[in-house]
Structures are given as structure tokens and as C-alpha cells.
Design a protein around this motif. Sequence first.
Motif, mmCIF file in Angstrom:
data_model
loop_
_atom_site.group_PDB
_atom_site.id
_atom_site.type_symbol
_atom_site.label_atom_id
_atom_site.label_comp_id
_atom_site.label_asym_id
_atom_site.label_seq_id
_atom_site.Cartn_x
_atom_site.Cartn_y
_atom_site.Cartn_z
ATOM 1 N N ASP A 19 36.172 36.690 44.363
ATOM 2 C CA ASP A 19 37.112 35.612 44.035
ATOM 3 C C ASP A 19 37.232 34.616 45.184
ATOM 4 O O ASP A 19 37.202 33.397 44.972
ATOM 5 C CB ASP A 19 38.498 36.187 43.716
ATOM 6 N N LYS A 22 33.884 32.717 45.581
ATOM 7 C CA LYS A 22 33.741 31.702 44.537
ATOM 8 C C LYS A 22 34.546 30.453 44.890
ATOM 9 O O LYS A 22 34.066 29.320 44.753
ATOM 10 C CB LYS A 22 34.207 32.268 43.196
ATOM 11 N N SER A 23 35.785 30.645 45.341
ATOM 12 C CA SER A 23 36.636 29.522 45.733
ATOM 13 C C SER A 23 36.038 28.783 46.927
ATOM 14 O O SER A 23 36.041 27.541 46.970
ATOM 15 C CB SER A 23 38.039 30.033 46.077
ATOM 16 N N VAL A 244 43.419 32.060 47.256
ATOM 17 C CA VAL A 244 43.106 33.277 46.495
ATOM 18 C C VAL A 244 43.859 34.468 47.072
ATOM 19 O O VAL A 244 44.413 35.292 46.335
ATOM 20 C CB VAL A 244 41.587 33.545 46.483
ATOM 21 N N LYS A 248 46.973 37.251 45.575
ATOM 22 C CA LYS A 248 46.816 38.704 45.598
ATOM 23 C C LYS A 248 47.892 39.402 46.421
ATOM 24 O O LYS A 248 47.877 40.635 46.541
ATOM 25 C CB LYS A 248 45.443 39.072 46.176
#
Length: 374
Positions: A19, A22-23, A244, A248
Motif C-alpha cells: 500500500d 503503491k502510494s 497510508v 493504519k
Amino acid sequence: MSIKLNKRIPFFTPEISSDEIKSLNKTVKNGWISSQGKIIERFEKEFAKFHKIRYALTTSNCTTSLHLSLLSLNIKKDDEVICPNLTFIAPANMIKYTGAKLVLVDVEKDNFCISLKDLKKKITNKTKAIMIVHPFGYPVNINKVKKIVQNRNIKIIEDVAESIGAKVNNKLCGTMGDVSCFSFFANKIITTGEGGMILTNKKKVYEKAKILRDHGMSNKKRYFHKFLGFNYRMTAMQAAIGIVQLKKLKKILERKKLIKNRYISYLKAKTFEIFPKVRNTSSVEWFVTITFKKQKLRNRFIKYMMKNKIECRPMIFPVSFAKHFRDNYNKKNYINSYDISLNSVHLPSSLNLNSKDIRLISACINRWEENIKI
């Protein structure tokens, strides 16, 4: 006196998933890799929203956040600024960089927080600010600090580097002082590799910190410099990871709590205590810390664990132990700081530790407990 491990267990490893990658890749492909771009503003806004604070400002790290906070509160040469003696040295160094007088205060033995009793003794007419460090995930009761300094016009700076998510009376740490500072270093609760954040509800403080962070350059007139400033900016790549990680946070805190509870369940603590002793608080678990009851066991323990392929980290030294500070502070005035420092150790605390890992680590520690000769 050994436990056979197939792998070395490091003290801490950051967790970066697909994640975050990807960001990060999206930001890089869009061409935003330095300190400009909407991703920076987005991270600031989401961090401020999470804390219900008006202003957030990204920085290169928590140390620069602390420096900017002091300057934005107009701390000047010969002003007195109070700081706990048991903390990573960054707050103390930044106080000295401003030219202010560093006033060190001992900590409480049961929770490692700044000693309110010693704090009362150290406040003078020259005291302009108190650096409140929330240590190792444990929140300082700022309400009690505010009662001590009421009607004195003393500013409060919160250092929340190790305690994002911790609360005092259901209020998040970092929301109760005049300004607060956060760290996103690799071993912190959430990470951007390096990086920091300033939070404040004071517009003038925010605006001054922002100008100082960006070379002292005017927000209205490009390349016109109003102050002697700094380059203390975060990169867009870091912000892409931070967004991100912030999402979380709740799950990260839950996993960290599970790790500590597993240690508590598996360990047969005889020669040490697991920090903190005080319960029923809204703390978060940064590292799992143990403090030995008798002197000179800590270093022996660390060597023993290393022989068994388990890396542990010794507690930080008190600020007054540093070579550039020690001549100005009497060790006898900081008994708790030294006692905690020289007898405490952090156990492996990575998010990727599973039940089996913690059982193995605990079995190794329990074997130490059974065989150690004091």
C-alpha cells in the motif's frame, strides 16, 4: 544457557507494505518527489483532522519540529526552558540551539514521565516554556502541569515522538499544549523513514514556523526572505508513505498492544519489571521495556540475548550524561533518570513479531531468569 533460533531476531524493523509502495510510486510517476505538491498538504490536513487541530506543518524530522516550535514561540537567549532529563537528546539540543538556558528535571520512577514535584522546584520568573515529552508511549498528565504553571504565561511544547495515539482524559497527546511535535522515524509508531510534524491551534505560531521552515521566505513574495530561515521540509515521497501509515494507525496500535500482552503472558519476570508499573492509563505501546531491579544486570542481559541471536536495545542515557551537558548538572539531582537509564532495556518490538517469535524470545529470557547468579 541458550535457546536455539533459526534466525536472528532484530530489535526493530519498519513495516512498509504494498500500500505504501503503491502510494509512493504514484507520487514519483506524477513527478512530485521533493517538498512541493498536493500530497504534502493532504498529509498535513489528514494529520490535523485526526487530532482535531487547526494547523499542521510537515518537517524533515521531529528535531527540526522542536527547533521551529521554540523559535515560533519566540524563545530567546537566556530564557529558561524546562525539559525532562530522561529523553532522547533532541529536545535538549534544540533548546540550546535557541540560546535558551536548559533546565533539566528528573522523572517519575513508576512511569518515566517528568517529575511534577521537581518541576515545581525548577520553575522561576525566567521560565518561558516547558518541553513535555510523552515517553515510550506513556502520556504525561498535562492537566496537572497546567495547574502548576497557571497564570505564569509559560508555554507548553508537547514532544509526541514516541506516543502518537496516547490520551489524557480522552484527549489525544499533541492537542493540549501550545504546540506539539511528532516523529516519523523508521522505528516510530508510524513512519515515513524520516520526517516530522508540528501541530498548533495558534495561527501566528503556524505561520512563523512555516516561513522559518522554508528558508524564511515570504508566502506572498517569492524569493523574498523575511527571516534567517532553514530548509526543514518534508519530501512528497515521505508524505505519500505517511498518508497510508496514518490510515493504519488504529491497527498498528492494536498489534503493538497484542505484542506487549503476549510478552506479559509468556514472561516469568523475577529480576525485572515490565514498564510501566502504573495501569489504567490511555497509553500506547511503542517499545516493550523492562527495568532490572538490581544494578549491573542490564548489560549482562543484552550480551546474553545477543549470543542467542536476539537484539535488544539499551535505554537512552539521561541528557545530563552527554559530554556537552554533564559539567552543568549534578548527577545526584537526577537519581530516577540514571536509575531507569542504566537498568532498562527495550525488547524486540517489531510489528512483524508473531506469537511464536515472542514465545522464543520469552523462553530465552525465562532461561536467563532461571540461571542468573546475582
